[in-house]
Design a protein around this motif. Structure first.
Motif, PDB file in Angstrom:
ATOM      1  N   GLU A 137       0.860  -1.180   0.000  1.00  0.00           N
ATOM      2  CA  GLU A 137       0.000   0.000   0.000  1.00  0.00           C
ATOM      3  C   GLU A 137       0.894   1.227   0.000  1.00  0.00           C
ATOM      4  N   ILE A 138       0.584   2.168  -0.880  1.00  0.00           N
ATOM      5  CA  ILE A 138       1.387   3.388  -0.991  1.00  0.00           C
ATOM      6  C   ILE A 138       1.037   4.339   0.141  1.00  0.00           C
ATOM      7  N   ASP A 139       2.057   4.889   0.743  1.00  0.00           N
ATOM      8  CA  ASP A 139       1.870   5.899   1.787  1.00  0.00           C
ATOM      9  C   ASP A 139       2.131   7.275   1.176  1.00  0.00           C
ATOM     10  N   ASN A 140       1.072   8.048   1.013  1.00  0.00           N
ATOM     11  CA  ASN A 140       1.199   9.422   0.491  1.00  0.00           C
ATOM     12  C   ASN A 140       0.472  10.388   1.422  1.00  0.00           C
ATOM     13  N   THR A 141       0.568  10.122   2.711  1.00  0.00           N
ATOM     14  CA  THR A 141      -0.184  10.894   3.698  1.00  0.00           C
ATOM     15  C   THR A 141       0.341  12.315   3.862  1.00  0.00           C
ATOM     16  N   TYR A 142       1.523  12.598   3.310  1.00  0.00           N
ATOM     17  CA  TYR A 142       2.088  13.941   3.448  1.00  0.00           C
ATOM     18  C   TYR A 142       1.797  14.819   2.236  1.00  0.00           C
ATOM     19  N   PHE A 143       0.882  14.380   1.365  1.00  0.00           N
ATOM     20  CA  PHE A 143       0.568  15.149   0.158  1.00  0.00           C
ATOM     21  C   PHE A 143       0.121  16.566   0.482  1.00  0.00           C
ATOM     22  N   GLU A 144      -0.497  16.754   1.644  1.00  0.00           N
ATOM     23  CA  GLU A 144      -0.992  18.078   2.024  1.00  0.00           C
ATOM     24  C   GLU A 144       0.112  19.136   1.931  1.00  0.00           C
ATOM     25  N   ARG A 145       1.369  18.729   2.176  1.00  0.00           N
ATOM     26  CA  ARG A 145       2.473  19.689   2.119  1.00  0.00           C
ATOM     27  C   ARG A 145       2.630  20.279   0.722  1.00  0.00           C
ATOM     28  N   LEU A 146       2.379  19.473  -0.305  1.00  0.00           N
ATOM     29  CA  LEU A 146       2.408  19.993  -1.671  1.00  0.00           C
ATOM     30  C   LEU A 146       1.126  20.758  -1.985  1.00  0.00           C
ATOM     31  N   TYR A 147       0.006  20.191  -1.555  1.00  0.00           N
ATOM     32  CA  TYR A 147      -1.300  20.783  -1.856  1.00  0.00           C
ATOM     33  C   TYR A 147      -1.423  22.198  -1.294  1.00  0.00           C
ATOM     34  N   ASN A 148      -0.795  22.460  -0.162  1.00  0.00           N
ATOM     35  CA  ASN A 148      -0.890  23.788   0.443  1.00  0.00           C
ATOM     36  C   ASN A 148      -0.295  24.883  -0.439  1.00  0.00           C
ATOM     37  N   ALA A 153      -5.921  19.483  -7.210  1.00  0.00           N
ATOM     38  CA  ALA A 153      -5.543  18.088  -7.399  1.00  0.00           C
ATOM     39  C   ALA A 153      -6.303  17.500  -8.574  1.00  0.00           C
ATOM     40  N   THR A 154      -6.422  18.305  -9.640  1.00  0.00           N
ATOM     41  CA  THR A 154      -7.157  17.851 -10.816  1.00  0.00           C
ATOM     42  C   THR A 154      -6.418  18.107 -12.125  1.00  0.00           C
ATOM     43  N   SER A 155      -5.356  18.890 -12.112  1.00  0.00           N
ATOM     44  CA  SER A 155      -4.658  19.258 -13.347  1.00  0.00           C
ATOM     45  C   SER A 155      -3.899  18.066 -13.922  1.00  0.00           C
ATOM     46  N   ILE A 156      -3.432  18.200 -15.153  1.00  0.00           N
ATOM     47  CA  ILE A 156      -2.641  17.141 -15.760  1.00  0.00           C
ATOM     48  C   ILE A 156      -1.283  17.037 -15.069  1.00  0.00           C
ATOM     49  N   ALA A 157      -0.802  18.152 -14.470  1.00  0.00           N
ATOM     50  CA  ALA A 157       0.443  18.101 -13.691  1.00  0.00           C
ATOM     51  C   ALA A 157       0.251  17.253 -12.441  1.00  0.00           C
ATOM     52  N   PHE A 158      -0.936  17.335 -11.837  1.00  0.00           N
ATOM     53  CA  PHE A 158      -1.231  16.464 -10.696  1.00  0.00           C
ATOM     54  C   PHE A 158      -1.287  15.008 -11.144  1.00  0.00           C
ATOM     55  N   GLU A 159      -1.899  14.754 -12.289  1.00  0.00           N
ATOM     56  CA  GLU A 159      -1.970  13.384 -12.805  1.00  0.00           C
ATOM     57  C   GLU A 159      -0.567  12.821 -13.036  1.00  0.00           C
ATOM     58  N   GLY A 196       8.322  14.441 -10.726  1.00  0.00           N
ATOM     59  CA  GLY A 196       6.873  14.547 -10.635  1.00  0.00           C
ATOM     60  C   GLY A 196       6.426  15.541  -9.581  1.00  0.00           C
ATOM     61  N   MET A 197       7.073  15.516  -8.428  1.00  0.00           N
ATOM     62  CA  MET A 197       6.758  16.467  -7.363  1.00  0.00           C
ATOM     63  C   MET A 197       7.038  17.901  -7.804  1.00  0.00           C
ATOM     64  N   ALA A 198       8.242  18.114  -8.367  1.00  0.00           N
ATOM     65  CA  ALA A 198       8.657  19.461  -8.747  1.00  0.00           C
ATOM     66  C   ALA A 198       7.810  20.008  -9.894  1.00  0.00           C
ATOM     67  N   SER A 199       7.466  19.147 -10.858  1.00  0.00           N
ATOM     68  CA  SER A 199       6.685  19.635 -11.999  1.00  0.00           C
ATOM     69  C   SER A 199       5.267  20.010 -11.581  1.00  0.00           C
ATOM     70  N   TYR A 200       4.704  19.288 -10.641  1.00  0.00           N
ATOM     71  CA  TYR A 200       3.374  19.624 -10.114  1.00  0.00           C
ATOM     72  C   TYR A 200       3.389  21.006  -9.467  1.00  0.00           C
ATOM     73  N   LEU A 201       4.420  21.282  -8.693  1.00  0.00           N
ATOM     74  CA  LEU A 201       4.550  22.596  -8.067  1.00  0.00           C
ATOM     75  C   LEU A 201       4.862  23.671  -9.099  1.00  0.00           C
ATOM     76  N   ALA A 202       5.796  23.391 -10.002  1.00  0.00           N
ATOM     77  CA  ALA A 202       6.214  24.395 -10.979  1.00  0.00           C
ATOM     78  C   ALA A 202       5.092  24.757 -11.941  1.00  0.00           C
ATOM     79  N   HIS A 203       4.311  23.781 -12.363  1.00  0.00           N
ATOM     80  CA  HIS A 203       3.174  24.018 -13.256  1.00  0.00           C
ATOM     81  C   HIS A 203       2.237  25.064 -12.662  1.00  0.00           C
ATOM     82  N   ASN A 204       2.063  25.014 -11.344  1.00  0.00           N
ATOM     83  CA  ASN A 204       1.144  25.927 -10.665  1.00  0.00           C
ATOM     84  C   ASN A 204       1.804  27.218 -10.189  1.00  0.00           C
ATOM     85  N   LEU A 205       3.077  27.152  -9.784  1.00  0.00           N
ATOM     86  CA  LEU A 205       3.722  28.297  -9.119  1.00  0.00           C
ATOM     87  C   LEU A 205       4.641  29.105 -10.024  1.00  0.00           C
TER      88      LEU A 205
END
Length: 473
Positions: free
Chosen positions: A35-46, A51-57, A233-242
């Motif tokens: 089982e994947i543990d991604n419980t810290y995703f909130e740190r990126l989401y903030n 959590a719907t863009s193609i960068a999130f996907e 993947g983490m950096a591109s999700y942030l960069a796409h938005n920021l």
């Protein structure tokens, strides 16, 4: 063929702050599961609040890739003891866009990990992977640059340069939740950066923790070939938005990125390619086609590790940061380092307080040679000192692997390969653009010179003659 089943259980609307539960298992043997543990995703989401863009996907896709890589052990489930065949299906919101990139994605993953990937996509519901907390917790830091920050020397140089040039920088880190111990190298450096730069004004740091939850029924693979694509993947999700339409940085010296094979057995898929130029080129092609509004850049692709340090050789603050960084590829095996073993099992009085690197893996060798270039190479930081005759020969039987990397390097040096032969090795090891081949091969030539200069600087040490003979210095 290792076909992976993915079961996604999305959180309910009332399950605040929860990310989807994602289960992986092999279709033919469900005892291989995690089982994947991604419980810290909130740190990126903030930072992004989406959590719907193609960068999130793409981010979610890399989370799954990283954990599939861990799920399937190479020795047991590969055709040749190394190369695995991996197949799975991934749900996306825009099937035609992802399908048009399938060939490139499979090529990129196969080149990256040394396996044969066959990823298919199907139309799925991309909404509701994450249920936000009711309490608004938005991070208002708006960076000019995003830089991957591993706690190693190269990422430190890249991050520090951005801060020194007054770039508001978001440092992005990953720590596997299944690993024991805290991410202390990263935290120590961040703590020191806060004494010189203002956090939340000059820079910010996001530490996302992703991995397999403890309790998977089989021993997980440990090669971590796919970790760089998770970082990306983490950096591109942030960069796409920021920082839309700006590149983010993945600092790595050119020699490590190219990872020229030191012996024939390390060629092709047996050679690590985590930041290889071909991987980054394919990623940027995929980003452009998916309309992810960023690109990845290695600003040091034509630098040796030593050359990265030279601009800061008179910066005492930076020198202190360097001493906190960690480059070792075998940091979890201290019990077998010469100093630690003899401190425990002999009457020798040995100070191990500063020894955080093994001193005998290739990352350590490149680090020591680079540190020598700026006068910062101190033996006390290493658990094994290859220039000490006693440490070199300790338990040095034919079956012992303690100095395997060093011996392979010395054998490579002894071949005295010229630039033409180095070009050939680089091309055998992976696709490279011909117009950059001279620059890439030059990096390797200069790195060899750095290593030889470092070895020759120890001509008075007890093991120098052995090293000189093996390397034909």
């Amino acid at each position: 063929m290792n076909k992976v089943n993915i079961n996604i259980v999305k959180p309910s609307a009332t399950d605040k702050g929860a990310f989807s539960r994602i289960f992986l298992s092999l279709e033919d043997d469900s005892s291989y599961r995690l089982e994947i543990d991604n419980t810290y995703f909130e740190r990126l989401y903030n930072y992004t609040k989406e959590a719907t863009s193609i960068a999130f996907e793409f981010y979610l896709f890399t989370v799954i890739i990283y954990n599939i890589d861990k799920l399937i052990p190479r020795k047991k489930l590969s055709l040749d003891g190394w190369t695995r065949e991996i197949k799975f299906e991934f749900p996306v919101s825009n099937l035609s866009v992802w399908d048009s990139n399938k060939k490139k994605i499979n090529e990129m993953l196969s080149f990256l990990t040394g396996d044969v990937w066959n990823v298919d996509f199907f139309e799925g519901d991309s909404d509701s992977f994450y249920t936000p907390l009711d309490l608004e917790n938005k991070n208002n830091f708006i960076p000019e640059k995003i830089c991957l920050f591993s706690g190693g020397l190269d990422s430190l140089v890249g991050s520090y340069k951005l801060l020194k040039t007054s770039k508001k920088t978001l440092l992005v880190s990953h720590f596997d939740v299944a690993m024991s111990g805290p991410n202390s190298d990263q935290r120590k450096i961040i703590s020191q950066l806060e004494t010189k730069f203002s956090i939340s004004t000059d820079f910010d740091w996001v530490d996302n923790r992703i991995g397999a939850k403890r309790g998977s029924s089989k021993k997980l693979e440990t090669t971590f070939r796919s970790r760089s694509i998770l970082f990306i993947g983490m950096a591109s999700y942030l960069a796409h938005n920021l920082t839309p339409n700006e590149s983010f940085h993945i600092p790595e010296n050119g020699t490590i990125s190219l990872n020229i094979p030191l012996s024939p057995s390390r060629r092709s898929s047996c050679s690590t390619k985590t930041t290889h130029p071909h991987v980054l080129s394919l990623v940027n092609t995929i980003f452009n086609s998916l309309n992810i509004l960023t690109s990845v850049k290695n600003p040091y692709e034509f630098h040796t590790k030593g050359e990265m340090l030279v601009p800061y050789n008179n910066d005492n603050f930076f020198k202190g940061l360097v001493e906190l960084s960690n480059s070792c590829g075998k940091g979890g095996h201290k019990v077998w380092w010469y100093k630690f073993w003899h401190k425990k099992h002999s009457s020798l009085v040995i100070d191990t307080s500063d020894s955080h690197h093994c001193g005998k893996c290739m990352p350590c060798i490149y680090r020591r040679a680079a540190m020598h270039k700026v006068g910062w190479d101190y033996e006390k930081y290493y658990g094994d000192n290859i220039f000490d005759e006693n440490q070199w020969s300790w338990k040095n039987t034919r079956s012992n692997k303690r100095m395997k990397d060093v011996k392979t390097l010395l054998s490579f040096l002894s071949l005295k390969k010229n630039q033409t032969k180095i070009k050939r090795e680089l091309l055998i090891n992976g696709t490279l653009p011909f117009y950059k081949l001279d620059d890439y091969s030059n990096v390797v030539v200069r790195t060899i010179k750095e290593i030889e200069d470092w070895l020759n600087s120890h001509s008075n040490d007890s093991n120098y003659q052995e090293l000189k003979k093996r390397a034909k210095l």
